[in-house]
Motif scaffolding. Structure first.
Motif, PDB file in Angstrom:
ATOM      1  N   SER A   1       0.852  -1.191   0.000  1.00  0.00           N
ATOM      2  CA  SER A   1       0.000   0.000   0.000  1.00  0.00           C
ATOM      3  C   SER A   1       0.891   1.246   0.000  1.00  0.00           C
ATOM      4  O   SER A   1       2.111   1.151   0.183  1.00  0.00           O
ATOM      5  N   ASP A   2       0.262   2.402  -0.151  1.00  0.00           N
ATOM      6  CA  ASP A   2       1.017   3.658  -0.050  1.00  0.00           C
ATOM      7  C   ASP A   2       1.678   3.772   1.327  1.00  0.00           C
ATOM      8  O   ASP A   2       2.811   4.210   1.439  1.00  0.00           O
TER       9      ASP A   2
ATOM     10  N   ARG B   1       4.841   1.699   1.451  1.00  0.00           N
ATOM     11  CA  ARG B   1       5.957   2.306   0.713  1.00  0.00           C
ATOM     12  C   ARG B   1       6.544   3.489   1.491  1.00  0.00           C
ATOM     13  O   ARG B   1       7.759   3.661   1.570  1.00  0.00           O
TER      14      ARG B   1
END
Ligand SMILES: [Zn+2]
Length: 257
Positions: free
Chosen positions: A66-67, A70
């Motif tokens: 997912s963002d 990251r």
């Protein structure tokens, strides 16, 4: 080409940022990000945005990131270079993330011409001029080194800093020859002491894996420096001072671990 890179970086920062909610979630997950001043937080978030723009994070073997995932990888990777700058990670682009520890086959030809082959299970790996490889399972496990946790991201990125000066030998690039000589003197003495204490059966909070090689001692002690600085300072005060000079940070002032 410095101006071009600076311009590109300004452009990226004008368009992207880590919002407050995401930052709070990351901090909950990564307790060692606490205690940073507002100014340090701002710079760390900017470095993380730039790292994600300049490097390529590639999940493999069906893993999805997912963002948040990251950004958390990037924040951990950037903490060691908060005062050094992102250019320390120059010269390579890949960050490969495996779902779990991964298996590699090694082989090495000895001086006698005999080829030795063996298998390794790894939580992370860092290639000179090549990618950083991480295991998500190991990454998810990060916490305080003092509590038995480890930090595979800081570990592998510390190897990158070490290798910025050539081979992985526990000696990162230093500003002068005198600084380098001083580093080797103190670092080697602490490494030898650590190995002697392990041999004598003495309890030490650093992972015994650090005894395998000076490069591993540097990477494992760097994990501790950022996650459990007070514990590292207590057990290896000279090493702590050396790291404070190199990283230009004193994490013991912002953390209680
Ligand atoms: Zn290592």
């Amino acid at each position: 080409m410095g101006w071009l890179r600076d311009w590109q970086r300004r452009r990226i920062l004008a368009r992207h940022r880590i919002d407050d909610a995401l930052w709070r979630r990351a901090q909950r997950h990564l307790p060692f990000l606490r205690g940073l001043s507002a100014e340090e937080q701002r710079r760390l978030k900017e470095l993380a945005v730039l790292l994600l723009a300049e490097k390529q994070v590639t999940p493999v073997r069906g893993l999805e990131l997912s963002d948040d995932d990251r950004v958390e990888i990037a924040l951990q990777a950037c903490l060691p270079v908060l005062e050094l700058g992102l250019d320390w990670y120059h010269g390579w682009v890949g960050i490969v993330v495996h779902p779990a520890d991964f298996h590699v086959q090694r082989s090495e030809t000895g001086d006698d011409g005999v080829v030795h082959e063996w298998d390794d299970d790894l939580a992370g790996e860092s290639w000179p001029g090549g990618p950083v490889v991480l295991s998500w399972e190991a990454l998810d496990d990060s916490g305080s080194v003092a509590d038995g946790g480890a930090n595979v991201v800081i570990h592998e990125f510390a190897h990158k800093l070490d290798m910025a000066g050539g081979e992985a030998d526990g000696v990162p690039p230093l500003p002068s020859r005198a600084a380098r000589e001083r580093w080797i003197e103190v670092f080697d003495a602490e490494f030898d002491r650590f190995r002697a204490e392990l041999d004598a059966g003495k309890e030490t909070f650093l992972d015994p894996y650090a005894a395998e090689h000076k490069a591993e001692f540097f990477a494992v002690a760097s994990e501790a420096f950022f996650e459990s600085p007070n514990a590292l300072r207590k057990e290896f005060p000279k090493l702590y001072d050396l790291f404070m000079g190199f990283y230009k940070q004193d994490p013991s002032r912002r953390l209680t671990t």
